[in-house]
Design a protein around this motif. Structure first.
Motif, mmCIF file in Angstrom:
data_model
loop_
_atom_site.group_PDB
_atom_site.id
_atom_site.type_symbol
_atom_site.label_atom_id
_atom_site.label_comp_id
_atom_site.label_asym_id
_atom_site.label_seq_id
_atom_site.Cartn_x
_atom_site.Cartn_y
_atom_site.Cartn_z
ATOM 1 N N ALA A 1 4.780 14.666 6.204
ATOM 2 C CA ALA A 1 5.013 16.108 6.065
ATOM 3 C C ALA A 1 6.055 16.404 4.992
ATOM 4 C CB ALA A 1 5.446 16.705 7.401
ATOM 5 N N LYS A 2 7.135 15.643 4.980
ATOM 6 C CA LYS A 2 8.199 15.880 4.002
ATOM 7 C C LYS A 2 7.716 15.555 2.586
ATOM 8 C CE LYS A 2 13.128 15.326 3.550
ATOM 9 N NZ LYS A 2 14.339 14.790 4.175
ATOM 10 N N LEU A 3 6.981 14.454 2.448
ATOM 11 C CA LEU A 3 6.457 14.092 1.133
ATOM 12 C C LEU A 3 5.462 15.142 0.652
ATOM 13 C CD1 LEU A 3 6.337 12.140 -1.229
ATOM 14 C CD2 LEU A 3 4.617 10.822 0.044
ATOM 15 N N ALA A 4 4.599 15.584 1.560
ATOM 16 C CA ALA A 4 3.621 16.614 1.209
ATOM 17 C C ALA A 4 4.328 17.875 0.708
ATOM 18 C CB ALA A 4 2.740 16.930 2.413
ATOM 19 N N ASN A 5 5.367 18.272 1.389
ATOM 20 C CA ASN A 5 6.124 19.463 1.004
ATOM 21 C C ASN A 5 6.730 19.300 -0.391
ATOM 22 O OD1 ASN A 5 7.343 22.072 1.534
ATOM 23 N ND2 ASN A 5 9.266 20.976 1.791
ATOM 24 N N ASN B 1 0.834 -1.195 0.000
ATOM 25 C CA ASN B 1 0.000 0.000 0.000
ATOM 26 C C ASN B 1 0.876 1.255 0.000
ATOM 27 O OD1 ASN B 1 0.621 0.733 2.751
ATOM 28 N ND2 ASN B 1 -0.835 -0.795 3.441
ATOM 29 N N PHE B 2 0.230 2.379 -0.174
ATOM 30 C CA PHE B 2 0.966 3.635 -0.305
ATOM 31 C C PHE B 2 1.749 3.983 0.959
ATOM 32 C CE2 PHE B 2 0.939 8.420 -0.380
ATOM 33 C CZ PHE B 2 1.929 8.535 -1.337
ATOM 34 N N ARG B 3 1.164 3.733 2.122
ATOM 35 C CA ARG B 3 1.859 4.006 3.386
ATOM 36 C C ARG B 3 3.154 3.195 3.464
ATOM 37 N NH1 ARG B 3 -1.906 3.476 8.084
ATOM 38 N NH2 ARG B 3 -2.328 5.628 7.529
ATOM 39 N N ASP B 4 3.084 1.917 3.126
ATOM 40 C CA ASP B 4 4.278 1.067 3.155
ATOM 41 C C ASP B 4 5.326 1.560 2.167
ATOM 42 O OD1 ASP B 4 3.066 -0.569 5.056
ATOM 43 O OD2 ASP B 4 2.392 -2.045 3.571
ATOM 44 N N LEU B 5 4.885 1.993 1.009
ATOM 45 C CA LEU B 5 5.800 2.526 -0.001
ATOM 46 C C LEU B 5 6.530 3.750 0.538
ATOM 47 C CD1 LEU B 5 6.570 1.989 -3.007
ATOM 48 C CD2 LEU B 5 4.841 3.677 -3.609
ATOM 49 N N ARG B 6 5.770 4.664 1.145
ATOM 50 C CA ARG B 6 6.371 5.886 1.715
ATOM 51 C C ARG B 6 7.316 5.552 2.862
ATOM 52 N NH1 ARG B 6 5.417 8.395 6.204
ATOM 53 N NH2 ARG B 6 3.379 7.458 6.565
ATOM 54 N N LYS B 7 6.867 4.722 3.783
ATOM 55 C CA LYS B 7 7.692 4.383 4.941
ATOM 56 C C LYS B 7 8.945 3.618 4.540
ATOM 57 C CE LYS B 7 4.428 4.529 8.738
ATOM 58 N NZ LYS B 7 3.923 3.783 9.899
ATOM 59 N N GLY B 8 8.825 2.802 3.492
ATOM 60 C CA GLY B 8 9.993 2.066 2.996
ATOM 61 C C GLY B 8 11.088 2.989 2.505
ATOM 62 N N LYS B 9 10.701 4.181 2.096
ATOM 63 C CA LYS B 9 11.671 5.183 1.641
ATOM 64 C C LYS B 9 12.072 6.133 2.774
ATOM 65 C CE LYS B 9 12.029 3.783 -2.542
ATOM 66 N NZ LYS B 9 13.324 3.435 -3.160
ATOM 67 N N ARG B 10 11.563 5.853 3.975
ATOM 68 C CA ARG B 10 11.904 6.629 5.180
ATOM 69 C C ARG B 10 11.648 8.127 5.012
ATOM 70 N NH1 ARG B 10 15.275 3.764 8.999
ATOM 71 N NH2 ARG B 10 15.641 1.662 8.234
ATOM 72 N N ILE B 11 10.457 8.433 4.541
ATOM 73 C CA ILE B 11 10.069 9.833 4.368
ATOM 74 C C ILE B 11 8.756 10.055 5.123
ATOM 75 C CG2 ILE B 11 8.892 9.378 2.177
ATOM 76 C CD1 ILE B 11 9.870 12.158 1.233
ATOM 77 N N SER C 1 -2.281 11.743 4.045
ATOM 78 C CA SER C 1 -3.023 10.857 4.938
ATOM 79 C C SER C 1 -4.243 10.262 4.234
ATOM 80 C CB SER C 1 -3.449 11.621 6.191
ATOM 81 O OG SER C 1 -4.192 10.791 7.043
ATOM 82 N N LYS C 2 -4.968 11.091 3.499
ATOM 83 C CA LYS C 2 -6.145 10.603 2.767
ATOM 84 C C LYS C 2 -5.750 9.586 1.711
ATOM 85 C CE LYS C 2 -9.062 14.656 3.433
ATOM 86 N NZ LYS C 2 -9.694 15.814 2.787
ATOM 87 N N TRP C 3 -4.638 9.810 1.036
ATOM 88 C CA TRP C 3 -4.176 8.852 0.041
ATOM 89 C C TRP C 3 -3.841 7.523 0.717
ATOM 90 C CZ3 TRP C 3 -0.168 12.476 -2.782
ATOM 91 C CH2 TRP C 3 -0.861 13.407 -3.564
#
Length: 72
Positions: free
Chosen positions: A15-19, A2-12, A29-31
């Motif tokens: 807030a940083k991704l949103a920026n 899922n998208f959360r796992d993808l983001r966390k796997g990249k250690r971001i 969060s909604k995504w």
């Protein structure tokens, strides 16, 4: 994946991704909870920022979860 796992796997962080994507943290969060789906343009940006194939990002938002397939 899922998208959360993808983001966390990249250690971001959200807030940083949103920026980097020019969106609010609440959008990320909604995504992640699939309350909203990013545009194709944003999916391309996500793939570039996270350095993952576009297909991996698309799959996060198109793959049905096991629970949704069994009605749970």
């Amino acid at each position: 994946m899922n998208f959360r796992d993808l983001r966390k796997g990249k250690r971001i962080t959200q807030a940083k991704l949103a920026n980097k994507l020019g969106v609010d943290q609440t959008t990320i969060s909604k995504w992640e909870v699939r309350a909203a789906i990013p545009s194709v343009k944003k999916m391309v940006e996500i793939s570039l920022v996270l350095d993952v194939p576009l297909e991996a990002v698309i799959q996060c938002f198109t793959t049905e979860t096991k629970n949704s397939l069994i009605g749970g």
